[in-house]
Design a protein around this motif. Structure first.
Motif, PDB file in Angstrom:
ATOM      1  N   LEU A 283       0.807  -1.222   0.000  1.00  0.00           N
ATOM      2  CA  LEU A 283       0.000   0.000   0.000  1.00  0.00           C
ATOM      3  C   LEU A 283       0.836   1.267   0.000  1.00  0.00           C
ATOM      4  N   SER A 284       2.151   1.130   0.137  1.00  0.00           N
ATOM      5  CA  SER A 284       3.025   2.297   0.157  1.00  0.00           C
ATOM      6  C   SER A 284       3.058   2.939  -1.223  1.00  0.00           C
ATOM      7  N   PRO A 285       3.013   4.280  -1.294  1.00  0.00           N
ATOM      8  CA  PRO A 285       3.062   4.958  -2.601  1.00  0.00           C
ATOM      9  C   PRO A 285       4.393   4.725  -3.277  1.00  0.00           C
ATOM     10  N   LYS A 286       4.339   4.494  -4.564  1.00  0.00           N
ATOM     11  CA  LYS A 286       5.545   4.264  -5.359  1.00  0.00           C
ATOM     12  C   LYS A 286       6.025   5.600  -5.901  1.00  0.00           C
ATOM     13  N   VAL A 287       7.224   6.009  -5.512  1.00  0.00           N
ATOM     14  CA  VAL A 287       7.791   7.291  -5.941  1.00  0.00           C
ATOM     15  C   VAL A 287       8.707   7.040  -7.127  1.00  0.00           C
ATOM     16  N   SER A 288       8.343   7.587  -8.273  1.00  0.00           N
ATOM     17  CA  SER A 288       9.157   7.397  -9.475  1.00  0.00           C
ATOM     18  C   SER A 288      10.379   8.318  -9.432  1.00  0.00           C
TER      19      SER A 288
END
Length: 293
Positions: free
Chosen positions: A117-122
């Motif tokens: 559920l952690s946001p994926k930082v590009s």
């Protein structure tokens, strides 16, 4: 047919060494769930595993009906329980509660679920990439006086960006639209016109309009359990507020830039009994339409 005991009469067919029955009844924030004991202990070292594997039934909190009680978000627990069944995460489309669900996963110490559920930082959105593509004068403003990058503080940069995002709502969140507030009321009044009216409490304030606007205005005070998976750009008439004061609803709408543009009301009157000397009961339904240009 009465349900009794800590699990309300459910059979004990689980592990012979466990003091817990095979089927367990939970009260999570007012929502009732039935599940198997082995489901709750599916993830070793999680909070539920500790509760239902390392403790005894007497050590756990109960509600007035003997169900094991957890003071957490009852709506989001459905996804926690669904994950525990097969350790797979499946969320509906347009699911807006990922950050809150991650908070629940952290609370229940489900590390794998929390990571999913952690946001994926590009790379394009990383701080270092933003700095390298920024105007030199902007970097100087964030780093310190005189445009020098030597005194640039990344922590200060993140704090400034977060603060700016908090103060400046996006165009999406400030778009125009309509929200309709409705409520039913009733009161009793005697046949003597001078008699005091006996008002009854407003049972529920309903909210109709676009899902994204309703969530923006009312936030956590909006009860979403009746329409949890509706996409943000769809319309709904199934929401209602967790409070019963019209003025409070009006204040929230005013703070969000809405203004009242229309109001309508209908009412009916009937005797409480066949005796014409008895007081009359009046019921009404009122709607207030608010608009933001």
């Amino acid at each position: 047919m009465a349900l009794v005991g800590s699990v309300r009469g459910l059979s004990n067919g689980g592990d012979a060494d466990s003091p817990f029955p095979e089927i367990i009844e939970l009260n999570v924030g007012g929502q009732v769930y039935l599940t198997r004991h082995k489901t709750l202990i599916a993830v070793p070292d999680s909070l539920l595993w500790q509760m239902f594997n390392q403790k005894t039934p007497k050590e756990l909190s109960r509600d007035s009906k003997g169900r094991y009680f957890l003071d957490r978000d009852g709506f989001l627990f459905r996804y926690i329980l669904d994950y525990l069944r097969d350790l797979n995460l499946v969320l509906p489309d347009y699911f807006p509660e990922k950050s809150r669900l991650k908070r629940e996963a952290d609370f229940f110490q489900l590390q794998d679920l929390s990571k999913r559920l952690s946001p994926k930082v590009s790379k394009e959105n990383s701080i270092s990439e933003e700095i390298s593509q920024s105007d030199p004068e902007e970097v100087g403003f964030l780093g310190g006086a005189g445009g020098s990058t030597a005194s640039f503080d990344p922590t200060r940069f993140v704090s400034a960006m977060t603060s700016a995002n908090t103060r400046s709502p996006s165009l999406e969140s400030r778009k125009s639209g309509y929200i309709t507030i409705g409520y039913r009321g009733s009161y009793t009044i005697g046949r003597d016109a001078q008699a005091d009216a006996k008002f009854r409490r407003v049972a529920r304030i309903t909210v109709c309009g676009k899902t994204s606007l309703a969530k923006e205005v009312f936030g956590d005070t909006l009860n979403e359990s009746r329409d949890p998976d509706r996409p943000p750009e769809r319309y709904t008439s199934r929401y209602y507020l967790k409070f019963n004061f019209l003025e409070q609803a009006f204040e929230k709408l005013s703070e969000a830039g809405f203004r009242m543009v229309a109001c309508s009301s209908t009412g009916t009157c009937a005797y409480a009994s066949s005796d014409p000397s008895e007081d009359k009961i009046w019921t009404s339904y009122t709607e207030y339409v608010f608009c933001r240009d």
